[in-house]
Design an enzyme around this catalytic site. Structure first.
Site: not given
Lengths: 350, 350
Positions: A24, A37, A151
């Protein structure tokens, strides 16, 4: 390649100093990431716009002397391309609008075309390679089949992923059917990233460590091994080193090292020395300082870097990293300090 | 004692069948628990009212043929008694109103009097023993010093507990000062529970597994070992078996087994057979089926029970349990089925 330390370490060749990159590293702890973002409107849009994905991928490379870039993307691009409908609200984590719950749901799933529904990822890889100008290698990645299945069935994050586990116990055939199509999708996706220019590939098995040992072998390890084999039969990808990272699965290191990968990612709950003693020099090791140390003092950060380097020892085959992703509350100056310490303490002389 | 299987297994003596109890057996999955909890008004009030704590402790014993009862309480009673102000909102987890953040905060902490501020716990133990009429033994418990320190510093649950970790790295002396007073408080509290009638004692080290290995030894294991030693020098508690449960710390099993405890609790990420091979017959083992299996089918539940029993093998020294607490979404009928399966599959004949 002006800096090939990372690829040399993955091949267990000597290096001038230990290469370092950070999971990350293009993330919320960087103000320039938060600005991009914001402009993107949403996390998913940031992933799906190659120019923006390229921009954030390069931000940490501009700021720190890191030895590898990693494609900015999300492991859930594959379920999204399969039609499950991905959205990510920061603070809440990812959601899939149409989780798969029945055998009929699973039978409808196909392997997405990496240059079709997932072309935005391949375009990002190509653009990043162009913009990197071979300064450092680019890592591509995907989620492990088990982690993606978690998920896909749950539809969101979970502390226990009891739905996918219940399916594994109650109807293992159906779970295998799901994992098989996901494994083929992951292998194809990773091979396409290699063809588009990714110089190393990583599989994140974030939730494998939640499984009892027999289920880990049957539902997680098995499909990562299958992916390693499928990549070995691809003319481009066979030359691209594969890193497997199964968080919380340190009891399976030996088996993971036999999967056909080039390197193992390690979380922070095992010493590098112990991990190396167990897997020998079969694979390189990537990791593994506790990400929490970046919230401690400069002295503590330097001490933890030194300890990790000493624990691995003066063998080839170490890629420095954290044991998990860097957290949003980290001061970027602390990461600068860590990266410098890795290079300084590991320098092998002139 | 009409049923002493549990205590015999902790002493590694032969038993007619494997004893079983379940972490959080008095919990939200039981409608009768939810009714009492409702009457109590709050979770903390339920813990602090001996009659109500006794009532919920006995509920699972009335419903299932369990081989032990465990005191209904919370690990944060000690920080609360130290003045930190505990509240628990269901769904949100516990909060401490006055976390400790500085050396001065820590220097103010004293060891609470188990028959003073914590008398409600001792009264609950005495009342439960009376109401149990020696049907099954009663387990008392406490949190480990590291786990309590995590909450005391953070003030609430956390996925990373970065504040206590940062204190351990930046100012280990202060962290040791905190852990020392908490360890003395825990030892005194457990000894008092034994004096009040608890027939086994358990220490829950819920967050030890979040630590890198060197920090685990220095900040978690060391203080659990200290507690085991302090209990050994207590005239009553020395005869009461101590169980340590360090979740996510399977790489430290050998060291945990050398701490002076009678048994180790195990989470579900290691097979009982492997754990036993590593610790030998030094200690009994308690665990360790994945709690998620209680959401699967009856056949899967029975198969997992069989697998766990087979994995441990026909040695003395196994207490059956889950690898973590039973979750609120479980159908109590599934637990009934699991308990029956443990007794049925492990029956050693007449």
């Amino acid at each position: 390649m002006s800096n090939d330390r990372f690829l040399r370490a993955l091949r267990r060749e000597p290096v001038d100093c230990t290469p370092v990159w950070i999971m990350r590293q293009a993330g919320r702890y960087l103000p320039e990431y938060r600005a991009t973002r914001e402009r993107a409107g949403s996390f998913v849009n940031l992933c799906k716009t190659p120019e923006l994905a390229c921009e954030v991928t390069l931000q940490p490379i501009a700021r720190f002397p890191l030895d590898a870039a990693i494609l900015f993307s999300d492991i859930l691009t594959i379920p999204d391309a399969m039609g499950l409908g991905l959205s990510v609200n920061e603070g809440e984590g990812p959601r899939l609008a149409r989780p798969v719950r029945t055998r009929a749901d699973i039978e409808k799933l196909g392997v997405p075309d990496p240059e079709g529904e997932l072309r935005y990822v391949m375009d990002a890889v190509r653009l990043i390679r162009r913009e990197l100008h071979d300064r450092v290698p680019l890592i591509g990645f995907a989620g492990s089949p088990w982690t993606l299945a978690c998920y896909m069935i749950e539809g969101a994050g979970s502390s226990s992923f009891s739905r996918p586990k219940a399916l594994a116990w109650d109807d293992p055939q159906t779970m295998h059917k799901l994992l098989d199509v996901v494994a083929r999708a992951v292998a194809r996706y990773l091979a396409a990233q290699a063809a588009a220019g990714a110089q190393a590939l990583m599989v994140f098995d974030t939730w494998g460590g939640l499984l009892p040992p027999d289920l880990f072998r049957e539902f997680s390890l098995r499909y990562m091994t299958q992916i390693a084999q499928m990549l070995q039969s691809d003319n481009v990808a066979r030359h691209v080193p594969l890193v497997l990272f199964s968080k919380g699965a340190n009891s399976h290191l030996e088996a993971l090292a036999d999967s056909g990968c080039a390197a193992l990612g390690l979380d922070w709950t095992i010493s590098l020395g112990e991990a190396r003693a167990r897997v020998g020099s079969r694979v390189a090791l990537q990791g593994n300082v506790d990400p929490g140390v970046l919230l401690a003092s400069p002295d503590a950060i330097r001490a933890e870097v030194k300890k990790a380097l000493d624990s691995f020892g003066a063998h080839p085959g170490h890629v420095f990293n954290l044991g998990h992703g860097i957290t949003p509350d980290v001061n970027p100056d602390n990461l600068a300090l860590l990266v410098h310490a890795v290079h300084e303490f590991s320098a092998r002389g002139a």
